[in-house]
Every structure is written in C-alpha cells, then in structure tokens.
Motif scaffolding. Structure first.
Motif, PDB file in Angstrom:
ATOM      1  N   MET B   1       0.846  -1.204   0.000  1.00  0.00           N
ATOM      2  CA  MET B   1       0.000   0.000   0.000  1.00  0.00           C
ATOM      3  C   MET B   1       0.882   1.255   0.000  1.00  0.00           C
ATOM      4  O   MET B   1       1.379   1.695   1.038  1.00  0.00           O
ATOM      5  CB  MET B   1      -0.918  -0.015   1.234  1.00  0.00           C
ATOM      6  CG  MET B   1      -1.999   1.026   1.171  1.00  0.00           C
ATOM      7  SD  MET B   1      -3.132   0.917   2.577  1.00  0.00           S
ATOM      8  CE  MET B   1      -2.673   2.399   3.482  1.00  0.00           C
ATOM      9  N   SER B   2       1.110   1.801  -1.179  1.00  0.00           N
ATOM     10  CA  SER B   2       1.934   3.008  -1.289  1.00  0.00           C
ATOM     11  C   SER B   2       1.115   4.226  -0.876  1.00  0.00           C
ATOM     12  O   SER B   2      -0.103   4.235  -1.001  1.00  0.00           O
ATOM     13  CB  SER B   2       2.411   3.185  -2.738  1.00  0.00           C
ATOM     14  OG  SER B   2       1.321   3.563  -3.559  1.00  0.00           O
ATOM     15  N   THR B   3       1.763   5.225  -0.367  1.00  0.00           N
ATOM     16  CA  THR B   3       1.034   6.454  -0.069  1.00  0.00           C
ATOM     17  C   THR B   3       1.443   7.523  -1.072  1.00  0.00           C
ATOM     18  O   THR B   3       2.553   8.054  -1.008  1.00  0.00           O
ATOM     19  CB  THR B   3       1.314   6.953   1.367  1.00  0.00           C
ATOM     20  OG1 THR B   3       2.717   7.020   1.535  1.00  0.00           O
ATOM     21  CG2 THR B   3       0.672   6.053   2.393  1.00  0.00           C
ATOM     22  N   SER B   4       0.558   7.785  -2.022  1.00  0.00           N
ATOM     23  CA  SER B   4       0.831   8.792  -3.059  1.00  0.00           C
ATOM     24  C   SER B   4       0.450  10.163  -2.515  1.00  0.00           C
ATOM     25  O   SER B   4      -0.216  10.277  -1.485  1.00  0.00           O
ATOM     26  CB  SER B   4       0.039   8.444  -4.306  1.00  0.00           C
ATOM     27  OG  SER B   4      -1.259   8.028  -3.973  1.00  0.00           O
ATOM     28  N   PRO B   5       0.868  11.230  -3.162  1.00  0.00           N
ATOM     29  CA  PRO B   5       0.497  12.566  -2.691  1.00  0.00           C
ATOM     30  C   PRO B   5      -1.018  12.707  -2.641  1.00  0.00           C
ATOM     31  O   PRO B   5      -1.731  12.070  -3.403  1.00  0.00           O
ATOM     32  CB  PRO B   5       1.095  13.497  -3.759  1.00  0.00           C
ATOM     33  CG  PRO B   5       2.106  12.692  -4.489  1.00  0.00           C
ATOM     34  CD  PRO B   5       1.659  11.269  -4.389  1.00  0.00           C
ATOM     35  N   ARG B   6      -1.467  13.542  -1.761  1.00  0.00           N
ATOM     36  CA  ARG B   6      -2.909  13.704  -1.609  1.00  0.00           C
ATOM     37  C   ARG B   6      -3.536  14.458  -2.776  1.00  0.00           C
ATOM     38  O   ARG B   6      -2.884  15.258  -3.441  1.00  0.00           O
ATOM     39  CB  ARG B   6      -3.185  14.474  -0.318  1.00  0.00           C
ATOM     40  CG  ARG B   6      -2.847  13.637   0.892  1.00  0.00           C
ATOM     41  CD  ARG B   6      -3.216  14.338   2.142  1.00  0.00           C
ATOM     42  NE  ARG B   6      -2.414  15.543   2.330  1.00  0.00           N
ATOM     43  CZ  ARG B   6      -2.376  16.216   3.478  1.00  0.00           C
ATOM     44  NH1 ARG B   6      -3.097  15.801   4.510  1.00  0.00           N
ATOM     45  NH2 ARG B   6      -1.624  17.278   3.599  1.00  0.00           N
ATOM     46  N   ILE B   7      -4.828  14.202  -2.980  1.00  0.00           N
ATOM     47  CA  ILE B   7      -5.580  14.936  -3.998  1.00  0.00           C
ATOM     48  C   ILE B   7      -6.586  15.820  -3.285  1.00  0.00           C
ATOM     49  O   ILE B   7      -7.333  15.357  -2.409  1.00  0.00           O
ATOM     50  CB  ILE B   7      -6.258  13.953  -4.965  1.00  0.00           C
ATOM     51  CG1 ILE B   7      -5.141  13.217  -5.738  1.00  0.00           C
ATOM     52  CG2 ILE B   7      -7.195  14.678  -5.923  1.00  0.00           C
ATOM     53  CD1 ILE B   7      -5.619  12.153  -6.652  1.00  0.00           C
ATOM     54  N   ALA B   8      -6.560  17.114  -3.629  1.00  0.00           N
ATOM     55  CA  ALA B   8      -7.501  18.063  -3.024  1.00  0.00           C
ATOM     56  C   ALA B   8      -8.809  18.030  -3.788  1.00  0.00           C
ATOM     57  O   ALA B   8      -8.817  18.161  -5.006  1.00  0.00           O
ATOM     58  CB  ALA B   8      -6.901  19.473  -3.042  1.00  0.00           C
ATOM     59  N   ILE B   9      -9.899  17.825  -3.049  1.00  0.00           N
ATOM     60  CA  ILE B   9     -11.219  17.736  -3.670  1.00  0.00           C
ATOM     61  C   ILE B   9     -12.034  18.976  -3.291  1.00  0.00           C
ATOM     62  O   ILE B   9     -12.226  19.253  -2.112  1.00  0.00           O
ATOM     63  CB  ILE B   9     -11.978  16.484  -3.163  1.00  0.00           C
ATOM     64  CG1 ILE B   9     -11.129  15.213  -3.328  1.00  0.00           C
ATOM     65  CG2 ILE B   9     -13.338  16.368  -3.847  1.00  0.00           C
ATOM     66  CD1 ILE B   9     -10.939  14.738  -4.731  1.00  0.00           C
ATOM     67  N   ASP B  10     -12.501  19.701  -4.314  1.00  0.00           N
ATOM     68  CA  ASP B  10     -13.461  20.788  -4.068  1.00  0.00           C
ATOM     69  C   ASP B  10     -14.799  20.092  -3.795  1.00  0.00           C
ATOM     70  O   ASP B  10     -15.554  19.780  -4.721  1.00  0.00           O
ATOM     71  CB  ASP B  10     -13.527  21.692  -5.309  1.00  0.00           C
ATOM     72  CG  ASP B  10     -14.684  22.670  -5.251  1.00  0.00           C
ATOM     73  OD1 ASP B  10     -15.342  22.783  -4.199  1.00  0.00           O
ATOM     74  OD2 ASP B  10     -14.938  23.337  -6.277  1.00  0.00           O
ATOM     75  N   ALA B  11     -15.067  19.835  -2.536  1.00  0.00           N
ATOM     76  CA  ALA B  11     -16.215  18.984  -2.186  1.00  0.00           C
ATOM     77  C   ALA B  11     -17.560  19.662  -2.426  1.00  0.00           C
ATOM     78  O   ALA B  11     -18.591  18.993  -2.500  1.00  0.00           O
ATOM     79  CB  ALA B  11     -16.110  18.541  -0.726  1.00  0.00           C
ATOM     80  N   MET B  12     -17.563  20.999  -2.576  1.00  0.00           N
ATOM     81  CA  MET B  12     -18.828  21.738  -2.672  1.00  0.00           C
ATOM     82  C   MET B  12     -19.199  22.098  -4.115  1.00  0.00           C
ATOM     83  O   MET B  12     -20.322  22.542  -4.372  1.00  0.00           O
ATOM     84  CB  MET B  12     -18.760  23.020  -1.845  1.00  0.00           C
ATOM     85  CG  MET B  12     -18.144  22.875  -0.451  1.00  0.00           C
ATOM     86  SD  MET B  12     -18.949  21.612   0.575  1.00  0.00           S
ATOM     87  CE  MET B  12     -20.446  22.481   1.042  1.00  0.00           C
ATOM     88  N   GLY B  13     -18.258  21.963  -5.069  1.00  0.00           N
ATOM     89  CA  GLY B  13     -18.543  22.387  -6.447  1.00  0.00           C
ATOM     90  C   GLY B  13     -19.377  21.376  -7.208  1.00  0.00           C
ATOM     91  O   GLY B  13     -19.437  20.206  -6.833  1.00  0.00           O
ATOM     92  N   GLY B  14     -19.996  21.818  -8.317  1.00  0.00           N
ATOM     93  CA  GLY B  14     -20.771  20.901  -9.158  1.00  0.00           C
ATOM     94  C   GLY B  14     -22.250  20.993  -8.890  1.00  0.00           C
ATOM     95  O   GLY B  14     -22.682  21.477  -7.845  1.00  0.00           O
ATOM     96  N   ASP B  15     -23.031  20.517  -9.841  1.00  0.00           N
ATOM     97  CA  ASP B  15     -24.494  20.626  -9.759  1.00  0.00           C
ATOM     98  C   ASP B  15     -25.075  19.560  -8.847  1.00  0.00           C
ATOM     99  O   ASP B  15     -26.211  19.688  -8.405  1.00  0.00           O
ATOM    100  CB  ASP B  15     -25.108  20.434 -11.152  1.00  0.00           C
ATOM    101  CG  ASP B  15     -24.436  21.303 -12.202  1.00  0.00           C
ATOM    102  OD1 ASP B  15     -23.887  22.360 -11.814  1.00  0.00           O
ATOM    103  OD2 ASP B  15     -24.461  20.933 -13.397  1.00  0.00           O
TER     104      ASP B  15
END
Lengths: 349, 349
Positions: B1-15
């Motif tokens: 289980m490698s730990t890759s860099p994190r991904i930032a999620i704009d959790a509020m965007g989108g319809d």
C-alpha cells in the motif's frame, strides 16, 4: 405551365456518373414540369442516356463538352480547362445568361475556383461563401455558412454572410424572417474574437432587415432548430460541419455495433427496423442536398459528390427556387438596405 | 500500500452536491487504496457526509472553506474569494504542496482563472490549455486540446499544446508514443491558416519527441480512433467539442423519437434495450470525465458539472495518474528536448 430560366447541369460530374445525374434531373422535372435544362457533357453519352427519360428530351438542350474535371484535380488545373469541361461550360452558361443557375456534383474546390473566376463577386460582397443545409430537430433545415470558402474572415465578411444566408433561407426554406445567429464559444456578449463581437454589435442594430438576429449560438445547439441561419468563418464552419457529420456517423456506427452484439439485440433491431429507417432518412445527406456559392454574379449549386437520384433532384430544386426568387437581386437589395441604415457609431470596433 | 500525494477535492462544487462528490471520492479510493485526500468545503457538512463512507475517514483530512463558488459566478468575481471558497482553497493546497492535484466539478471559467492566477504558467509555456478525453471507435479515448482556454493561438502555442497533449496521453491513456494530429480544414499541406501550417512543419521535424506526428485531421474523423491527440486553437476546439456533443445528443434524440413512433418500434426497442444501454454507456460523459488544465505549475482537473459518482471517480483517477507520472516534469522535459533539437531553418514562418 410557366417556362422558368433553364438550369445548367454538369452531367458528367460526381462519383455516381451520368445515369444518376440524368435520373435526378428527370425526377426534378417530374416534380415541376415548367423546368428546362441545359445538359452539359459528352453529347453522345447524354443522347444515349436520355432514351430512358422521355420526359427530359423536350425540356432539354445538350451542350457538348469534350472533357470532365476529375474528382482529385487541383482547382488551379481545372481552371485552365474551363472552356472544354462540363463543369466549366455549365458555369459559362450562367455567365452568358443562357442558364439561370448551374448544378454540379463534381469537385468542390474546382467548382468554387471556376465559379469565382467566371462569375466574379457581386458588388458589395468582398468574398463569396459556401452555404449548406443541415438537418435539425426543428420544422426546417438550418442554413450554415461559410463552410470553407474562406479560411479567415473579418467583421464585414461575417455581416455579408449573415445578409446572404438570410436571403438564402428566405428562398430555400421559404421563411419570411429567418432567425440568424453567429457561431461562438459562448453566448455572453464578451465571448469570442473581436471580429465576431463587432459583427454581433452591428447585426443587433440591423432590425430593418428581413431577418431576426438572435445573437450567439454554441456548437452544441446547431441542430436544435432554434435558429434558421448560422453564420461563421470558413475555418470553424468547416470544422463544425465535418464534426457534425463525423459524430452522426460515429453514433450510428456505435449503434450498429451495439445492435449486432447479441442475438436478442439483433431481433430487436429487426423488429424496430422502421424506426432505424426513419433515423437514416432524417440523416441522409441526399435529403439535405444542395450547397450554394453565395455572393457571385450568378447562381451555382454544389450537389454532394455521392448524391443519388433524390439528392440530385433536391439540389436542382434548390437551384430552381433561387432562380425563381431572384436571389442575387435580393442580396443586393438587402446589402444596400443594411448600408443605408448603418448608424455611424457602430462603424468602429 | 503506497502512499501517493494527496488529492484536493473541491467537495462543494458541481451541480450534484456534496453527497455525489463524496461518493465519487469513496469509489476512487475503493479502486486504489493508496489514495489520500484533502476534502475542501464546509467542515460540518463533510463530517456528516463521511459517516456513510467509513473507508474515507482514515484517508482524508478536511480543510474548512466557509464559501462556495456559484455556477454562474463570473471568474473575475470568483478570483476575489480565492481564500474563502472550496475551489480556491483546493487550488491553494496544490500551490502549497499539500496536495499533488486538485479536482473540482465547479464553474469552469472560475476554476481556470483561479488556477492560472494561483499556479502561474510553467516555464516554456506561454498559455495553458484545457484538454479533455473524447470517446472514439478505437481502443482508447482521444485527447483534445485546447478546448476554449484561448480564443486565438499562434504557432508556438499550438506546438506547446502538442507537447503537453502528448505527455497527457502518455499518462492518462498509458500510451508510449501517442499519435498527434492538428485539426484542420483539409489534409493537404497547403490547407489552413499560416499558424497551423507552420506548426505542422515544425512538428514534422520533431521526431525525437515521444510522439508520432501524423499531420492534419479533419472534423469528420475526430472519433475514428486514428489518432490519440488532437491539437487545435481554443476557438475551433470549443466549436468541435460542443458540435460533437450536440450532434450525439441530436442523433440519440432522433432515435428516441423514431423508436417511440409506433407500437412495433417500441417493442423492438424494449427487446434491444441492452444494445441501447451499450450505446448510452459508450457516450456517457461520466465515462470520459476529467478535463485537465495543462501548462500550469500544478495539476488541476475539471470534472463535469453534472458528473455522477462514477464520473467523479474517473476524474480523480485522471488526477492520480498525472500525479503518479509527474506530468508537469514530463512536459518540462519534452519542451526542453523539442527546443534543443529545433533546426534553425524551421524557426522562421
């Protein structure tokens, strides 16, 4: 039985050959028995071909042309053979007034170059444009121009295309006040190139013209039937037209693949064949045939290279309506009107 | 289980709202359990939403953002709220290095403007481009760029887009030597604008780059699967993309109309539903989700505004592959290579 001006037919052009051209002419004539034709091409072959179309002989005159423009021939080469090819002599007949319009299924580039050279652009028009009819979800087809006659276009060109496209829609689609839009990458006033924004500003003012300018339209709404005329530069028009053709083919290819993926799907497809036929009919380019060079001193219609009898007859129908409506005069009149009403402050960018 | 860099999620965007975004993140994480996330948005709402996704809590950190960029908000307005909105703070996390990439389903114009301002263009790139994946008849999707980030493009821009698009295809499509073509109105060398012809001449020489430049492609062949990367200016790219979307919808609308035109057709349709589902699946934008801003000092992925859980997961997958492949470094390397090998005579137009 009125006798309208004759239509010159390049009988030798196109991939399908003389027999299909003559069958298309005969079909057009059956729909309108006032039509008369100049059949341009190899006299012996045409005479032989006419034997199966007794209704055509009385309505036609043959103009012998010893040569034919090849499908892959460069426009610069074709131009040199304007006096001996069926395409060249069909255009010549329009120039001399012997015919009211010319129809060819031959090489588009050659037809465009020869037409420009022989007929020249109309007064008030800087560049001619290629216009065609696209299928839509609306009541009528949609006129789109320019489709590739000009790679780059300025504000004046776009305005002239709008005026010509609207005149063409009034004739070909029989609309009183066609809805005209400019193709753009957004619908807000700030979107797009300066040329497009300036053209939009000037067309918004042109409320006295027999058209209803509705602003910008994006690529995803071309076929919705919301406008009747779509105006664009020749580069993006060509890209949009070909992308639409390619995508329609892509989706129908996927559909075919899906429908043959299992026995059950095949069965369903056979049962629903009438529906598939309806779709095919609606998308068949033969039912939307007849691209037109607008802006020349004379009418020239380009029929699809692979057009069948119905396609050729439709292209001839387009030519006949433009002749009947005296399209060239209409465009001249609309342009004069546009210029007379132009407000000084809209002249600048 | 490698730990890759994190991904930032704009959790509020989108319809579709927070619940769909979180479901998409959870789905992406199920496919790759090395993934870690920064969930950016309203902390209380996210905490509540995470209750239904136990697999996410351990892999995620929440970054509270009190505000959200609205779908119709002007980019110029959104920029001013970069420090308080979920979109702005997701991009900020990429800038600060806390995240390897940002993913947002929000307002495209705002995302592009904020990303450009915060991340700036890479050395050697004059303008960033928007790239997306289109469905095709081939083995893989097709990368197309620019899709509207730039209204007008010069020769240098087009070459940079080709280099960036090829690097993206190597990562997103896992191809070693993607086939790259320039979108044009003909395939002959003489066709098109000077910018396109000059770019083609220079790309033909660039045989040392990890791409196979195949020349020009026309709009009707975008989906044939003959090339992997299609390069164009943002104006015609936007027109082509939207025309393709609109035409696909047009054909499926016609199909629906045809299939409901009679009882027989309806029956056939019901029987062949699996085939229709196959078609729908192939065309569903959620299966081709993840447009990317290329050319910035940091990775930003735009997910469709209406993306569902699968679409969001696909967009996150695209971001993860770009991070894994260190796309920004690849582009820098290819550009340096291109410049080092440029022959002096190809410098002039």
């Amino acid at each position: 039985m009125s006798t309208s001006p004759r239509i010159a037919i390049d009988a030798m052009g196109g991939d399908e050959g003389l027999a299909v051209m003559l069958a298309g002419v005969a079909r057009a004539r059956r729909a309108n028995d006032g039509m008369r034709f100049l059949l341009v091409g190899d006299e012996a072959q045409i005479r032989e071909g006419l034997k199966t179309h007794p209704n055509l002989s009385a309505a036609s005159e043959i103009v012998h042309a010893p040569e034919t423009v090849a499908g892959a021939e460069k426009p610069s080469q074709a131009i040199r053979r304007a006096k001996t090819t069926s395409m060249g002599l069909a255009i010549q007949a329009v120039k001399s007034g012997e015919a009211g319009a010319a129809v060819s299924s031959g090489n588009t580039g050659a037809l465009m170059a020869m037409s420009k050279l022989a007929l020249r652009t109309m007064p008030g028009i800087d560049r001619p444009a290629l216009a065609a009819l696209l299928p839509s979800l609306g009541e009528n087809d949609v006129v789109m121009l320019d489709l590739g006659a000009n790679t780059e276009c300025d504000t004046e060109n776009l305005i002239q295309f709008a005026v010509m496209g609207a005149a063409y829609a009034r004739s070909a689609l029989e609309l009183e006040r066609p809805r005209v839009a400019l193709l753009n990458i957004g619908t807000e006033e700030l979107k797009g190139t300066d040329e497009i924004k300036d053209a939009a500003a000037m067309l918004r003012e042109a409320t006295h013209l027999p058209m209803n300018f509705t602003g910008f339209i994006e690529g995803d709404r071309l076929s919705r039937g919301e406008v009747d005329v779509i105006v664009c530069d020749g580069f993006s028009g060509n890209i949009a037209l070909k992308t639409a053709e390619g995508t329609a083919r892509f989706v129908t290819d996927l559909l075919r693949r899906a429908f043959t993926s299992s026995l059950r799907s095949k069965l369903g497809f056979i049962i629903s064949r009438p529906a598939a036929e309806l779709l095919r009919h609606h998308l068949d380019p033969n039912n939307h045939n007849g691209a037109v060079f607008l802006g020349l001193n004379g009418l020239v219609v380009k029929s699809h290279g692979g057009a069948n009898e119905i396609g050729v007859a439709n292209a001839i129908g387009v030519a006949a309506r433009m002749v009947r409506d005296n399209l060239t005069a209409r465009i001249t009149e609309d342009l004069a009107n546009f210029k007379a009403h132009q407000r000084p402050e809209t002249h600048t960018a």
